[in-house]
Design a protein around this motif. Structure first.
Motif, PDB file in Angstrom:
ATOM      1  N   GLY A 241       1.254  -0.701  -8.207  1.00 58.70           N
ATOM      2  CA  GLY A 241       0.619  -0.563  -6.899  1.00 58.70           C
ATOM      3  C   GLY A 241       1.564  -0.349  -5.739  1.00 58.70           C
ATOM      4  N   ILE A 242       2.675  -1.061  -5.728  1.00 61.87           N
ATOM      5  CA  ILE A 242       3.610  -0.916  -4.605  1.00 61.87           C
ATOM      6  C   ILE A 242       4.177   0.493  -4.561  1.00 61.87           C
ATOM      7  CG2 ILE A 242       5.880  -1.624  -3.748  1.00 61.87           C
ATOM      8  CD1 ILE A 242       5.073  -4.489  -4.279  1.00 61.87           C
ATOM      9  N   ARG A 243       4.542   1.001  -5.704  1.00 59.26           N
ATOM     10  CA  ARG A 243       5.083   2.369  -5.741  1.00 59.26           C
ATOM     11  C   ARG A 243       4.041   3.377  -5.224  1.00 59.26           C
ATOM     12  NH1 ARG A 243       6.418   6.004 -10.970  1.00 59.26           N
ATOM     13  NH2 ARG A 243       6.904   7.876  -9.819  1.00 59.26           N
ATOM     14  N   LEU A 244       2.815   3.232  -5.678  1.00 59.80           N
ATOM     15  CA  LEU A 244       1.776   4.160  -5.239  1.00 59.80           C
ATOM     16  C   LEU A 244       1.449   3.990  -3.753  1.00 59.80           C
ATOM     17  CD1 LEU A 244      -0.648   4.094  -8.292  1.00 59.80           C
ATOM     18  CD2 LEU A 244       0.790   5.995  -7.534  1.00 59.80           C
ATOM     19  N   GLU A 245       1.415   2.753  -3.279  1.00 54.32           N
ATOM     20  CA  GLU A 245       1.124   2.534  -1.864  1.00 54.32           C
ATOM     21  C   GLU A 245       2.228   3.096  -0.977  1.00 54.32           C
ATOM     22  OE1 GLU A 245       0.027  -0.970   1.347  1.00 54.32           O
ATOM     23  OE2 GLU A 245       0.279  -1.512  -0.755  1.00 54.32           O
ATOM     24  N   GLU A 246       3.460   2.945  -1.397  1.00 51.53           N
ATOM     25  CA  GLU A 246       4.565   3.530  -0.621  1.00 51.53           C
ATOM     26  C   GLU A 246       4.464   5.050  -0.596  1.00 51.53           C
ATOM     27  OE1 GLU A 246       7.991   1.923  -2.576  1.00 51.53           O
ATOM     28  OE2 GLU A 246       7.989   0.108  -1.330  1.00 51.53           O
ATOM     29  N   GLU A 247       4.005   5.624  -1.675  1.00 48.48           N
ATOM     30  CA  GLU A 247       3.910   7.079  -1.786  1.00 48.48           C
ATOM     31  C   GLU A 247       2.701   7.643  -1.037  1.00 48.48           C
ATOM     32  OE1 GLU A 247       5.050  10.870  -3.106  1.00 48.48           O
ATOM     33  OE2 GLU A 247       6.120   9.020  -3.507  1.00 48.48           O
ATOM     34  N   PHE A 248       1.544   7.010  -1.197  1.00 45.98           N
ATOM     35  CA  PHE A 248       0.289   7.593  -0.700  1.00 45.98           C
ATOM     36  C   PHE A 248      -0.387   6.818   0.417  1.00 45.98           C
ATOM     37  CE2 PHE A 248       0.769   9.010  -5.112  1.00 45.98           C
ATOM     38  CZ  PHE A 248       0.818  10.372  -4.896  1.00 45.98           C
ATOM     39  N   GLY A 249       0.114   5.656   0.765  1.00 46.23           N
ATOM     40  CA  GLY A 249      -0.473   4.885   1.854  1.00 46.23           C
ATOM     41  C   GLY A 249      -1.548   3.926   1.383  1.00 46.23           C
ATOM     42  N   PHE A 250      -1.873   2.971   2.248  1.00 46.99           N
ATOM     43  CA  PHE A 250      -2.784   1.908   1.863  1.00 46.99           C
ATOM     44  C   PHE A 250      -4.238   2.350   1.763  1.00 46.99           C
ATOM     45  CE2 PHE A 250      -2.903   1.666   6.454  1.00 46.99           C
ATOM     46  CZ  PHE A 250      -4.219   1.306   6.750  1.00 46.99           C
ATOM     47  N   VAL A 251      -4.652   3.338   2.546  1.00 41.72           N
ATOM     48  CA  VAL A 251      -6.054   3.759   2.509  1.00 41.72           C
ATOM     49  C   VAL A 251      -6.391   4.372   1.153  1.00 41.72           C
ATOM     50  CG1 VAL A 251      -7.782   5.312   3.510  1.00 41.72           C
ATOM     51  CG2 VAL A 251      -6.210   4.082   5.008  1.00 41.72           C
TER      52      VAL A 251
ATOM     53  N   ILE B 207      -4.770   4.212  -1.752  1.00 40.81           N
ATOM     54  CA  ILE B 207      -4.575   3.303  -2.878  1.00 40.81           C
ATOM     55  C   ILE B 207      -5.595   2.166  -2.823  1.00 40.81           C
ATOM     56  CG2 ILE B 207      -2.924   1.763  -4.019  1.00 40.81           C
ATOM     57  CD1 ILE B 207      -2.504   4.899  -4.247  1.00 40.81           C
ATOM     58  N   GLY B 208      -5.929   1.715  -1.640  1.00 33.94           N
ATOM     59  CA  GLY B 208      -6.967   0.689  -1.514  1.00 33.94           C
ATOM     60  C   GLY B 208      -8.315   1.185  -2.018  1.00 33.94           C
ATOM     61  N   LEU B 209      -8.673   2.401  -1.609  1.00 30.59           N
ATOM     62  CA  LEU B 209      -9.927   2.983  -2.097  1.00 30.59           C
ATOM     63  C   LEU B 209      -9.893   3.201  -3.606  1.00 30.59           C
ATOM     64  CD1 LEU B 209     -10.786   5.577   0.701  1.00 30.59           C
ATOM     65  CD2 LEU B 209     -12.072   3.514   0.088  1.00 30.59           C
ATOM     66  N   LEU B 210      -8.777   3.685  -4.114  1.00 28.88           N
ATOM     67  CA  LEU B 210      -8.644   3.885  -5.559  1.00 28.88           C
ATOM     68  C   LEU B 210      -8.794   2.557  -6.295  1.00 28.88           C
ATOM     69  CD1 LEU B 210      -8.020   5.719  -7.973  1.00 28.88           C
ATOM     70  CD2 LEU B 210      -5.585   5.341  -7.521  1.00 28.88           C
ATOM     71  N   TYR B 211      -8.195   1.507  -5.784  1.00 22.62           N
ATOM     72  CA  TYR B 211      -8.269   0.187  -6.402  1.00 22.62           C
ATOM     73  C   TYR B 211      -9.712  -0.330  -6.425  1.00 22.62           C
ATOM     74  CZ  TYR B 211      -7.034  -4.678  -7.398  1.00 22.62           C
ATOM     75  OH  TYR B 211      -6.931  -5.922  -7.970  1.00 22.62           O
ATOM     76  N   ILE B 212     -10.387  -0.264  -5.288  1.00 26.48           N
ATOM     77  CA  ILE B 212     -11.756  -0.780  -5.183  1.00 26.48           C
ATOM     78  C   ILE B 212     -12.717   0.046  -6.049  1.00 26.48           C
ATOM     79  CG2 ILE B 212     -13.693  -1.200  -3.603  1.00 26.48           C
ATOM     80  CD1 ILE B 212     -11.397  -3.123  -3.084  1.00 26.48           C
TER      81      ILE B 212
END
Length: 184
Positions: A111-121, A123-128
């Motif tokens: 998750g951290i790698r993806l959030e750094e790459e693509f941002g929290f919005v 990755i957050g939506l993908l997670y939920i």
């Protein structure tokens, strides 16, 4: 040549980890094994946060009834009692220490790698959305017991990581290393 990094600050994934661990601690507090049983694991060390007996929960966690109370996925409750919220809440609950530890280490690593790459919005939506999808699949196949855990959300993040790897394959200079990090 390295893949482009937008260098977003990863704050959401660590927040999700804290929430998951906090909810696990809350489940142990609500469970309060010593007040209901004399067969609790680590009661002297953990007091009211002691785990259910290994017979009942070999993953070192709360009872199934506590997880049900907190929002574990039960198909009957979702379908017959219209408790649709369980499709989301079950992704934030975990059956035991081993379960939450494995999921949170995976979430941090991917998750951290993806959030750094693509941002929290994103990755957050993908997670939920992945967590919801995992709950729906779980509801289709597990009808007689409860279901908890962030595995569906984690598989969504792994899918996102694989998609990024395949999309940007040509710009990676060390392809063996990138494949290795994905497989871990």
């Amino acid at each position: 040549m390295h893949p482009p990094h937008n260098n977003h600050f990863a704050w959401m994934v660590p927040t999700f980890v804290v929430i998951n661990i906090g909810l696990f601690a809350l489940a142990l507090y609500i469970n309060d094994c010593p007040s209901h049983s004399t067969d609790c694991v680590a009661q002297d060390l953990l007091g009211g946060f002691a785990f259910q007996s290994l017979r009942e929960n070999p993953l070192l966690g709360p009872s199934a009834s506590t997880l049900q109370l907190m929002g574990a996925l039960e198909v009957k409750k979702v379908v017959e009692e219209h408790e649709v919220w369980r499709l989301l809440s079950c992704s934030w609950l975990h059956a035991g220490v081993l379960h939450v530890l494995a999921n949170m280490v995976s979430l941090l690593f991917v998750g951290i790698r993806l959030e750094e790459e693509f941002g929290f919005v994103r990755i957050g939506l993908l997670y939920i959305i992945s967590g919801l999808g995992g709950s729906l699949l779980s509801a289709l196949f597990i009808r007689t017991t409860i279901s908890v855990g962030a595995s569906g959300a984690l598989f969504g993040l792994l899918g996102g990581m694989l998609s990024e790897l395949l999309t940007n394959w040509t710009i990676y200079t060390n392809k063996v290393f990138e494949n290795y990090t994905f497989l871990i």
